[in-house]
Motif scaffolding. Structure first.
Motif, PDB file in Angstrom:
ATOM      1  N   GLY A 178      71.433  37.779  41.214  1.00  0.00           N
ATOM      2  CA  GLY A 178      72.465  37.496  40.463  1.00  0.00           C
ATOM      3  C   GLY A 178      73.024  36.113  40.549  1.00  0.00           C
ATOM      4  N   CYS A 238      74.388  32.218  40.905  1.00  0.00           N
ATOM      5  CA  CYS A 238      74.235  31.365  39.942  1.00  0.00           C
ATOM      6  C   CYS A 238      74.126  30.005  40.693  1.00  0.00           C
ATOM      7  N   GLU A 255      82.956  46.183  38.143  1.00  0.00           N
ATOM      8  CA  GLU A 255      83.396  44.892  37.088  1.00  0.00           C
ATOM      9  C   GLU A 255      84.828  44.580  37.882  1.00  0.00           C
ATOM     10  N   ALA A 300      80.884  31.221  34.823  1.00  0.00           N
ATOM     11  CA  ALA A 300      79.527  31.594  34.683  1.00  0.00           C
ATOM     12  C   ALA A 300      79.517  33.352  34.347  1.00  0.00           C
ATOM     13  N   SER A 301      80.630  33.957  34.688  1.00  0.00           N
ATOM     14  CA  SER A 301      80.920  35.264  34.491  1.00  0.00           C
ATOM     15  C   SER A 301      81.214  35.526  33.092  1.00  0.00           C
ATOM     16  N   VAL A 325      80.562  33.265  30.370  1.00  0.00           N
ATOM     17  CA  VAL A 325      79.503  32.918  29.471  1.00  0.00           C
ATOM     18  C   VAL A 325      78.252  33.429  29.671  1.00  0.00           C
ATOM     19  N   ASP A 326      77.616  34.141  28.949  1.00  0.00           N
ATOM     20  CA  ASP A 326      76.151  34.553  29.261  1.00  0.00           C
ATOM     21  C   ASP A 326      75.312  33.488  29.221  1.00  0.00           C
ATOM     22  N   GLY A 327      74.216  33.371  30.273  1.00  0.00           N
ATOM     23  CA  GLY A 327      73.330  32.331  30.176  1.00  0.00           C
ATOM     24  C   GLY A 327      73.808  30.842  30.454  1.00  0.00           C
ATOM     25  N   ASP A 341      83.045  27.012  25.930  1.00  0.00           N
ATOM     26  CA  ASP A 341      82.561  27.356  27.331  1.00  0.00           C
ATOM     27  C   ASP A 341      83.840  27.146  28.295  1.00  0.00           C
ATOM     28  N   GLU A 357      88.988  33.556  31.770  1.00  0.00           N
ATOM     29  CA  GLU A 357      88.559  34.315  32.940  1.00  0.00           C
ATOM     30  C   GLU A 357      89.326  34.192  34.219  1.00  0.00           C
ATOM     31  N   GLY A 367      80.750  40.314  38.331  1.00  0.00           N
ATOM     32  CA  GLY A 367      80.315  39.112  37.706  1.00  0.00           C
ATOM     33  C   GLY A 367      79.255  38.411  38.190  1.00  0.00           C
ATOM     34  N   ARG A 368      79.310  36.928  38.372  1.00  0.00           N
ATOM     35  CA  ARG A 368      78.171  36.129  38.862  1.00  0.00           C
ATOM     36  C   ARG A 368      78.823  35.531  40.163  1.00  0.00           C
TER      37      ARG A 368
END
Length: 497
Positions: free
Chosen positions: A27, A29, A196, A241-242, A244-246, A262, A269, A329-330
């Motif tokens: 996971g 990024c 989470e 990054a957590s 916004v998916d992708g 974004d 967050e 998250g990421r």
């Protein structure tokens, strides 16, 4: 670490390794460019113009301490070169300051040519910048093989070429106090991959209800690195990054591709994670060292930090007190990659040094020291051991030869004979050649120290009426002058002729 709770290094590393493998392979990024696995570049001028001299490695501070694992690996390489009869040697130059300051120093030194660095230890996010500026040279693809974790290998390339080799990795982790959770009534203190941020916030609330009264020194739920430097950027990217998916902030050419929506989602967050009820007030001024100290002092129950903090915290906290889990998250993938500078005059030797510093055993050494290794074998191969951390074995020292009695100087034949004789403890003259006691200068002119004084008890002489008394201290017979004459006893009359 407390004596009864000491954990064996292998067990300690195994606990961290399980978390790191899960994060690095699933996971994390990254904001780097093209993967090095597609690289086709070969080293520029690999065999031309090579000169002898030290291979200078420029790097940031080793977080494992003075004489840390990086220095030990370089020393091991130097010993291997010496055993081979090679003149190649390497030395490490640590750059002071924060990561931002180190980047500026390296850029300035390489662009101006003011420092002759052969190998530079680059943050993974600097590789595209240094490669695009022509400050580091392409490397052969085989330096990054299938054993390197794919997400880590992707940080070493740029524009279809390999410019660096992953040295050690980094990824955000969540450290927490198990003992605080237990005191707050939490029965399951094992946090896993599915945790989470909402779960962490609930746990912080539970600890907060009882923490200030049950735990000495506890203040707020968690801390991180929010000072205005690279640490704040990392926390912001992880929140973005957590949320916004992708998410992909840049394209393959390095151009920014994020949208306003974004950014707004990411800022929201980050605000949610750092609300005042949850976050230690000093986090806004904290870097890695300060946030680590606050957590170790018990001021918080949770900490976002890098893998090397695990070994540091275990020096004062036990397994029952300390836990580690993937960051909810990421998590940002960090780390350092080794590259050969374009200006290096020792390119081939520098490349071989990088090959050694990033091989299987070296990566195991880095993992044992608290870094996140870049090779899967460092985590999975139990047969790998680190020899660099052990001092080199020294051959046994031969016993000293038996010492013959010292032949002393003297004025007689016995003192000059080839057969040594035991010596006088005072003047070192052989016992067999010692002169009879005389009150004159001893023939051995090298003698300068008077021997110990002797004391004798005598009876008063003369009329026989004097009491018994102690004679004057009388030195050894070979003094440079006669001993002092004894004074008459009280009541003694000198004899008359």
């Amino acid at each position: 670490m407390r004596p009864g709770n000491r954990r064996r290094p292998r067990a300690l590393i195994a606990a961290l390794a399980a978390v790191l493998v899960a994060v690095l392979t699933l996971g994390a990024c990254s904001g780097s460019g093209d993967s090095g696995s597609e690289a086709t570049g070969q080293p520029a001028d690999a065999g031309a113009g090579a000169v002898e001299g030290d291979i200078v490695v420029a790097s940031g501070r080793d977080v494992t301490g003075k004489g840390g694992i990086r220095q030990k690996l370089i020393e091991q390489w130097n010993r291997q070169q010496e055993d081979k009869g090679s003149s190649s040697r390497a030395r490490l130059v640590e750059l002071p300051g924060s990561a931002d300051q180190q980047r500026s120093q390296l850029l300035g030194a390489l662009q101006s040519g003011s420092a002759e660095y052969d190998v530079v230890n680059l943050d993974v996010t600097w590789v595209p910048e240094f490669a695009d500026a022509g400050l580091v040279r392409p490397l052969p693809d085989e330096l990054v093989d299938a054993d390197v974790i794919p997400s880590v290998a992707a940080t070493a390339g740029w524009d279809g070429k390999l410019y660096a080799v992953p040295f050690n990795s980094d990824v955000g982790l969540l450290f927490y106090r198990r003992d605080y959770l237990k005191k707050a009534g939490v029965t399951d203190t094992e946090l896993g991959n599915g945790t989470e941020w909402s779960t962490v916030q609930k746990l912080i609330g539970t600890v907060g209800d009882t923490g200030r009264s049950a735990v000495d020194g506890y203040e707020k739920g968690w801390t991180t690195q929010l000072a205005p430097y690279e640490g704040l950027t990392v926390n912001g990217i992880e929140a973005l990054a957590s949320a916004v998916d992708g998410l992909r902030l840049t394209d393959d050419a390095g151009r920014y591709t994020g949208s306003v929506q974004d950014l707004e989602a990411g800022l929201k967050e980050l605000r949610d994670r750092t609300q005042a009820p949850y976050t230690l007030g000093d986090a806004g001024r904290s870097d890695e060292a300060e946030s680590l100290g606050d957590f170790a002092d018990g001021r918080t129950a949770f900490l976002r930090h890098w893998p090397y903090a695990y070994r540091t915290l275990h020096q004062s906290l036990t397994d029952q007190q300390l836990g580690v889990a993937p960051l909810p998250g990421r998590a940002v993938l960090g780390g350092q990659n080794l590259a050969v500078t374009t200006a290096s005059k020792r390119g081939p030797a520098a490349q071989e040094l990088i090959r050694f510093l990033t091989n299987h055993e070296s990566e195991r050494c880095l993992l044992d020291a608290g870094f996140a290794a870049t090779r899967l074998s460092a985590y999975n191969d139990n047969g790998l051991t680190c020899r660099a951390a052990k001092p080199p074995a020294r051959p046994p020292r031969p016993p000293p030869p038996p010492r013959a009695p010292t032949a002393c100087r003297g004025t007689n034949t016995a003192a000059r004979s080839t057969r040594a004789t035991p010596c006088c403890p005072h003047c070192r003259t052989p016992s067999s050649a010692r002169a009879p006691p005389v009150r004159r200068l001893h023939p051995d002119l090298h003698h300068r120290t008077a021997p110990p004084l002797r004391r004798q008890t005598t009876i008063g002489r003369g009329t026989g009426q004097g009491p018994a008394r102690e004679a004057e201290d009388r030195p050894a017979p070979h003094l440079t002058r006669a001993p002092p004459r004894a004074e008459p006893s009280p009541g003694h009359r000198p004899a008359t002729r």
